[in-house]
Design a protein around this motif. Structure first.
Motif, PDB file in Angstrom:
ATOM      1  N   VAL A   1       0.464  -1.397   0.156  1.00 11.94           N
ATOM      2  CA  VAL A   1       0.101   0.568   0.161  1.00 11.94           C
ATOM      3  C   VAL A   1       0.289   1.652  -0.006  1.00 11.94           C
ATOM      4  O   VAL A   1       1.819   1.157   0.702  1.00 11.94           O
ATOM      5  CB  VAL A   1      -1.109  -0.254   1.425  1.00 11.94           C
ATOM      6  CG1 VAL A   1      -2.183  -0.891   1.608  1.00 11.94           C
ATOM      7  CG2 VAL A   1      -0.330   0.392   2.468  1.00 11.94           C
ATOM      8  N   VAL A   2       0.236   2.280  -0.939  1.00  9.04           N
ATOM      9  CA  VAL A   2       1.527   3.789  -0.771  1.00  9.04           C
ATOM     10  C   VAL A   2       0.774   4.113   0.836  1.00  9.04           C
ATOM     11  O   VAL A   2      -0.669   5.025   1.010  1.00  9.04           O
ATOM     12  CB  VAL A   2       0.761   4.181  -1.639  1.00  9.04           C
ATOM     13  CG1 VAL A   2       1.302   5.385  -2.288  1.00  9.04           C
ATOM     14  CG2 VAL A   2       1.209   3.626  -3.058  1.00  9.04           C
ATOM     15  N   THR A   3       1.813   4.950   1.505  1.00  4.38           N
ATOM     16  CA  THR A   3       1.564   5.926   2.496  1.00  4.38           C
ATOM     17  C   THR A   3       2.328   7.283   2.671  1.00  4.38           C
ATOM     18  O   THR A   3       3.053   7.231   1.714  1.00  4.38           O
ATOM     19  CB  THR A   3       1.904   4.640   3.772  1.00  4.38           C
ATOM     20  OG1 THR A   3       3.371   5.164   3.959  1.00  4.38           O
ATOM     21  CG2 THR A   3       1.107   3.653   4.153  1.00  4.38           C
ATOM     22  N   ASP A   4       1.770   7.788   3.694  1.00  6.87           N
ATOM     23  CA  ASP A   4       2.840   9.344   2.859  1.00  6.87           C
ATOM     24  C   ASP A   4       4.349   9.036   3.363  1.00  6.87           C
ATOM     25  O   ASP A   4       4.875  10.195   2.593  1.00  6.87           O
ATOM     26  CB  ASP A   4       2.197   9.943   4.067  1.00  6.87           C
ATOM     27  CG  ASP A   4       0.940  10.619   4.449  1.00  6.87           C
ATOM     28  OD1 ASP A   4       0.822   9.964   2.807  1.00  6.87           O
ATOM     29  OD2 ASP A   4       0.371  11.325   5.076  1.00  6.87           O
ATOM     30  N   SER A   5       4.554   7.876   3.742  1.00  7.49           N
ATOM     31  CA  SER A   5       5.907   7.544   4.268  1.00  7.49           C
ATOM     32  C   SER A   5       6.620   6.743   2.968  1.00  7.49           C
ATOM     33  O   SER A   5       7.264   6.288   3.835  1.00  7.49           O
ATOM     34  CB  SER A   5       6.243   7.806   5.239  1.00  7.49           C
ATOM     35  OG  SER A   5       5.007   6.765   6.133  1.00  7.49           O
TER      36      SER A   5
ATOM     37  N   SER B   1      15.148   1.650  -5.017  1.00  7.97           N
ATOM     38  CA  SER B   1      15.245   2.349  -4.293  1.00  7.97           C
ATOM     39  C   SER B   1      13.619   1.977  -3.693  1.00  7.97           C
ATOM     40  O   SER B   1      13.478   3.278  -2.611  1.00  7.97           O
ATOM     41  CB  SER B   1      15.023   3.377  -5.030  1.00  7.97           C
ATOM     42  OG  SER B   1      13.616   3.495  -5.690  1.00  7.97           O
ATOM     43  N   GLY B   2      12.960   1.103  -3.443  1.00  5.96           N
ATOM     44  CA  GLY B   2      11.704   0.914  -3.037  1.00  5.96           C
ATOM     45  C   GLY B   2      10.777   1.785  -3.248  1.00  5.96           C
ATOM     46  O   GLY B   2       9.117   2.426  -2.702  1.00  5.96           O
ATOM     47  N   ARG B   3      10.468   2.599  -4.882  1.00  8.32           N
ATOM     48  CA  ARG B   3       9.773   3.474  -4.925  1.00  8.32           C
ATOM     49  C   ARG B   3       8.402   3.159  -5.555  1.00  8.32           C
ATOM     50  O   ARG B   3       7.303   2.879  -4.994  1.00  8.32           O
ATOM     51  CB  ARG B   3      10.450   4.397  -5.740  1.00  8.32           C
ATOM     52  CG  ARG B   3       9.961   5.637  -6.289  1.00  8.32           C
ATOM     53  CD  ARG B   3      10.198   6.721  -7.339  1.00  8.32           C
ATOM     54  NE  ARG B   3       9.366   7.564  -8.044  1.00  8.32           N
ATOM     55  CZ  ARG B   3       9.760   8.098  -8.773  1.00  8.32           C
ATOM     56  NH1 ARG B   3      11.936   8.693  -8.431  1.00  8.32           N
ATOM     57  NH2 ARG B   3       8.390   8.788  -9.131  1.00  8.32           N
ATOM     58  N   VAL B   4       8.731   2.206  -6.719  1.00  8.29           N
ATOM     59  CA  VAL B   4       7.711   1.616  -7.559  1.00  8.29           C
ATOM     60  C   VAL B   4       7.450   0.518  -6.842  1.00  8.29           C
ATOM     61  O   VAL B   4       8.737  -0.684  -6.693  1.00  8.29           O
ATOM     62  CB  VAL B   4       8.076   1.590  -8.471  1.00  8.29           C
ATOM     63  CG1 VAL B   4       7.056   0.385  -9.680  1.00  8.29           C
ATOM     64  CG2 VAL B   4       8.650   2.882  -9.083  1.00  8.29           C
TER      65      VAL B   4
ATOM     66  N   VAL C   1       0.889  -5.075 -12.564  1.00  8.47           N
ATOM     67  CA  VAL C   1       0.404  -3.725 -11.497  1.00  8.47           C
ATOM     68  C   VAL C   1       1.082  -2.817 -11.141  1.00  8.47           C
ATOM     69  O   VAL C   1       1.325  -3.539 -10.075  1.00  8.47           O
ATOM     70  CB  VAL C   1      -1.247  -4.414 -11.447  1.00  8.47           C
ATOM     71  CG1 VAL C   1      -1.693  -2.215 -10.086  1.00  8.47           C
ATOM     72  CG2 VAL C   1      -2.029  -4.845 -11.911  1.00  8.47           C
ATOM     73  N   ALA C   2       0.888  -1.412 -11.506  1.00  7.79           N
ATOM     74  CA  ALA C   2       2.245  -0.959 -10.329  1.00  7.79           C
ATOM     75  C   ALA C   2       2.336   0.438  -9.507  1.00  7.79           C
ATOM     76  O   ALA C   2       0.889   0.819 -10.137  1.00  7.79           O
ATOM     77  CB  ALA C   2       3.338  -0.731 -11.048  1.00  7.79           C
ATOM     78  N   VAL C   3       2.400   1.111  -8.865  1.00  9.86           N
ATOM     79  CA  VAL C   3       2.067   1.774  -8.060  1.00  9.86           C
ATOM     80  C   VAL C   3       3.591   2.288  -7.258  1.00  9.86           C
ATOM     81  O   VAL C   3       4.578   1.786  -7.610  1.00  9.86           O
ATOM     82  CB  VAL C   3       1.728   1.611  -6.385  1.00  9.86           C
ATOM     83  CG1 VAL C   3       0.321   1.270  -6.844  1.00  9.86           C
ATOM     84  CG2 VAL C   3       2.021   0.423  -5.541  1.00  9.86           C
ATOM     85  N   ASP C   4       3.027   4.316  -7.592  1.00  8.34           N
ATOM     86  CA  ASP C   4       4.613   4.720  -7.534  1.00  8.34           C
ATOM     87  C   ASP C   4       3.708   5.232  -6.409  1.00  8.34           C
ATOM     88  O   ASP C   4       3.043   6.642  -5.583  1.00  8.34           O
ATOM     89  CB  ASP C   4       4.583   5.541  -8.668  1.00  8.34           C
ATOM     90  CG  ASP C   4       5.974   6.509  -8.534  1.00  8.34           C
ATOM     91  OD1 ASP C   4       7.010   6.146  -7.115  1.00  8.34           O
ATOM     92  OD2 ASP C   4       6.220   6.963  -8.774  1.00  8.34           O
ATOM     93  N   ALA C   5       5.438   5.409  -5.370  1.00  6.94           N
ATOM     94  CA  ALA C   5       5.175   6.181  -3.660  1.00  6.94           C
ATOM     95  C   ALA C   5       4.966   7.603  -3.729  1.00  6.94           C
ATOM     96  O   ALA C   5       4.353   8.638  -2.853  1.00  6.94           O
ATOM     97  CB  ALA C   5       6.015   5.480  -3.026  1.00  6.94           C
TER      98      ALA C   5
ATOM     99  N   GLY D   1      -2.866   7.889  -5.234  1.00  4.84           N
ATOM    100  CA  GLY D   1      -3.724   8.045  -5.466  1.00  4.84           C
ATOM    101  C   GLY D   1      -3.858   7.512  -6.957  1.00  4.84           C
ATOM    102  O   GLY D   1      -4.213   8.136  -7.943  1.00  4.84           O
ATOM    103  N   ARG D   2      -2.986   6.202  -7.630  1.00  4.56           N
ATOM    104  CA  ARG D   2      -3.096   6.531  -8.782  1.00  4.56           C
ATOM    105  C   ARG D   2      -2.454   5.491  -9.100  1.00  4.56           C
ATOM    106  O   ARG D   2      -0.952   5.139  -8.400  1.00  4.56           O
ATOM    107  CB  ARG D   2      -2.159   7.561  -9.283  1.00  4.56           C
ATOM    108  CG  ARG D   2      -2.240   6.994 -10.793  1.00  4.56           C
ATOM    109  CD  ARG D   2      -0.892   8.357 -11.717  1.00  4.56           C
ATOM    110  NE  ARG D   2      -2.032  10.027 -11.241  1.00  4.56           N
ATOM    111  CZ  ARG D   2      -2.880  10.505 -11.937  1.00  4.56           C
ATOM    112  NH1 ARG D   2      -2.900  10.359 -13.122  1.00  4.56           N
ATOM    113  NH2 ARG D   2      -2.850  11.377 -12.115  1.00  4.56           N
TER     114      ARG D   2
END
Ligand code: M6R
Length: 614
Positions: A36-40, A93-96, A162-166, A170-171
């Protein structure tokens, strides 16, 4: 293979994704994971084994609140079923973070390229190259959707990603090639998944993605492009079943529920097929009648249970249309250079509509300019989309890995096709076709009759708990039923089981027969040439050698009765329709025996429901 879920919206992403993974677990259960994507930044949890292991871990250490994330259940291909190989995989980098279904065939060269740049891999999977490539693009300043398009351009093989970017809350960005992906459209929330069951609880509005497309999803909408960035048309549709169809409804297993659903599933598959004049209409067949009249060969292509449905169909189609009909295992089809011409009709059968072997066979057939008709249970799946026409079976979602209602509805759909061809080509008179359709319409009630007496089969399973080996015999359409009975038992009971043509036994396999070996024999209805009597003789042959015979014969068959150690009586139906009733006790027997043996009936070892790799 592998189930994927992504969510963006106001709810708890963890709750939505875990709920979705529960319904995707039939696709693979070697490991499960969520990001999950969080503020941190990204928060990731993954665990080898069934989803229950991940759920236990999350109960002890829940992820931080988030309304945006991705999840995965795995059927392992590259790298064993370990925590480390579980998806999602993150970039260096742990970003994606990325989840994947399929096989990236050129992963070794891509991995070498990345390692030469100093990227250190954390898993043995092919998927991680996609995560690292996306990370490299994102670190270079590309937006996630652009990064996805660039990366997809470099990948070979089959993939849904399926990917998320920290850094882009919302995307979600997803892409597909040769592997399934659907978008669920809610109000102020959106879903992506391998299958609509993942989000049916929240919305029944879905969008199919085409081949080589990328979709970018936010809570308020979605945008579809090709891999090269051109806007692509989208195909919204309404899902015509609801959450209850995707749940067990009081049964211990989906398989058991699906066995009992067969009368309804067959009735639904037959529904609405006649016009006002009583002619058979198959609205989905978008192939010209003139072209159907020119067909000089039919080739049915399918895998597993669907292949056995095709074997049954061959008898009926040849009998009604007088067109030669071959049945091929899809994974063998294109490799033997089959003789396919523009006048060959290729019929593919697939419950899921995503089976990679069948899909590749379709592509091969269409390259030879053959027309392809798909028989499929999954609206909007890749196989019907890539075929010239489709006949949908209306079985509702089939979730148990062992196919049951899939088989019987596939046979019915093939019969409808056979009768339609006979009507178009004039090889059967209209009244003959209507008589056969009348008989077919009585099948759901006959199936119900078999189910009403099924306790006898439960008792039989208790009796055979200690057996290590069982045989199944049949002739004519009873032969594929024997094969299917054996397959069901192998899949979920892990016992040695084989199906043989009853007449072939004496050419070798009869040597297997020893004292007490259970042999199930499907006896054809009486009075069809010598078919019935020959099978009764075959029962005597094995009985004389000590076999314990379980005989499935029609009510009132006094010739078979004396040679049955156990007699399972079937309602009277025409010979060609007997598989629709005879298979039910065999399905139920396998389900019951596997339950008694303590196996997970819905998620048998090493298997997955939807086989999206070749
Ligand atoms: O989805 P499909 O009908 O194309 O699947 C074909 C086979 O993989 C499938 O029938 C498989 O053999 C089942 N597990 C049998 O129970």
């Amino acid at each position: 293979m592998c189930g994927i879920v992504g969510y963006v919206g106001p709810r708890s992403a963890q709750d939505v994704i875990i709920g979705g993974l529960r319904r995707m677990e039939y696709r693979g259960y070697d490991s499960a994971g969520i990001a999950v994507v969080t503020d941190s930044g990204l928060a990731v949890a993954k665990k080898a084994g069934k989803l229950a292991n991940l759920i236990t871990e999350l109960a002890d250490s829940p992820l931080p609140p988030s309304s945006h994330g991705i999840g995965h259940t795995r059927w392992a291909t590259h790298g064993g079923p370990t925590d480390g190989n579980a998806h999602p995989h993150a970039s260096y980098s742990g970003r994606v973070a990325v989840v994947h279904n399929g096989i990236i065939e050129n992963f070794a060269s891509l991995r070498a390229e990345l390692e030469a740049e100093g990227v250190v891999f954390a898993s043995e999977t092919d998927t991680e190259v996609a995560a690292q490539l996306l990370g490299r693009e994102a670190e270079g300043g590309a937006a996630l959707a652009d990064a996805m398009r660039t990366v997809c351009g470099r990948l070979e093989g089959a993939f849904t990603l399926v990917a998320v970017d920290a850094r882009t809350p919302g995307r979600i960005v997803a892409a597909r090639r040769n592997s399934p992906l659907v978008v669920g459209v809610g109000e102020g929330e959106m879903f992506v998944a391998s299958d609509v069951a993942a989000f049916i609880e929240y919305t029944r509005e879905a969008v199919e993605l085409g081949q080589d497309q990328v979709v970018e999803v936010t809570p308020d909408g979605y945008a579809v492009t090709t891999f090269t960035g051109e806007p692509a048309p989208s195909h919204p549709y309404h899902i015509d079943w609801d959450l209850s169809a995707a749940e067990k409804g009081g049964y211990d297993w989906f398989m058991r529920k699906e066995i009992f659903e067969q009368p309804r599933a067959v009735a639904d598959t037959l529904l609405g097929r006649l016009d006002a004049e009583g002619n058979l209409v198959l609205d989905e067949i978008r192939i010209d009648d003139a072209e159907l009249r020119r067909v000089d060969k039919i080739v049915i292509v399918a895998c597993g249970t669907a292949f056995y449905a095709g074997l049954v169909a061959k008898y009926a189609i040849e009998h009604w249309t007088r067109v030669p009909c071959e049945v091929e295992i899809a994974s063998e089809f294109r490799y033997r250079d089959p003789i396919i011409t523009p006048t060959t009709l290729v019929v593919t059968i697939s419950q899921s509509g995503e089976t990679a072997d069948t899909l590749m066979a379709i592509r091969h057939a269409r390259e030879q300019n053959a027309k392809v008709i798909a028989i499929c249970n999954t609206n909007g799946a890749t196989i019907p989309r890539e075929s010239d026409a489709v006949i949908y079976t209306h079985a509702g979602p089939e979730i148990g890995v062992a196919s049951t209602k899939g088989f019987t509805t596939q046979i019915v759909a093939c019969y409808l096709l056979g009768l339609y061809l006979a009507q178009v080509r004039g090889t059967k008179f209209g009244d003959e076709i209507r008589d056969l359709l009348d008989e077919l319409e009585q099948i759901p009630a006959k199936m119900q009759q078999v189910l009403d007496g099924i306790d006898q089969v439960a008792e039989l399973a208790r009796r055979f708990v200690g057996q290590r080996s069982l045989l199944f015999l049949g002739r004519h359409v009873g032969y594929p039923v024997a094969l299917e009975g054996a397959l069901k038992l192998k899949e979920i009971s892990y016992l040695h089981a084989e199906g043989f043509p009853a007449g072939e036994l004496k050419h070798g396999p009869i040597a297997l027969v020893e004292e007490g070996l259970p042999i199930f024999v499907v006896v054809p209805p009486q009075g069809r040439d010598q078919l019935h009597d020959k099978v009764v003789s075959n029962i005597q042959e094995v009985r004389a050698r000590g076999a314990l015979t379980v005989v499935l014969a029609e009510q009132g068959d006094e010739e078979a009765r004396p040679f049955a150690d156990v007699l399972i009586e079937l309602p009277h139906v025409p010979t060609l329709f007997q598989p629709l009733v005879a298979v039910i006790p065999l399905q139920f027997f396998a389900c019951e025996l596997a339950t008694l043996l303590g196996h997970d009936v819905d998620q048998p070892r090493n298997l997955a429901k939807s086989v999206t790799v070749e």
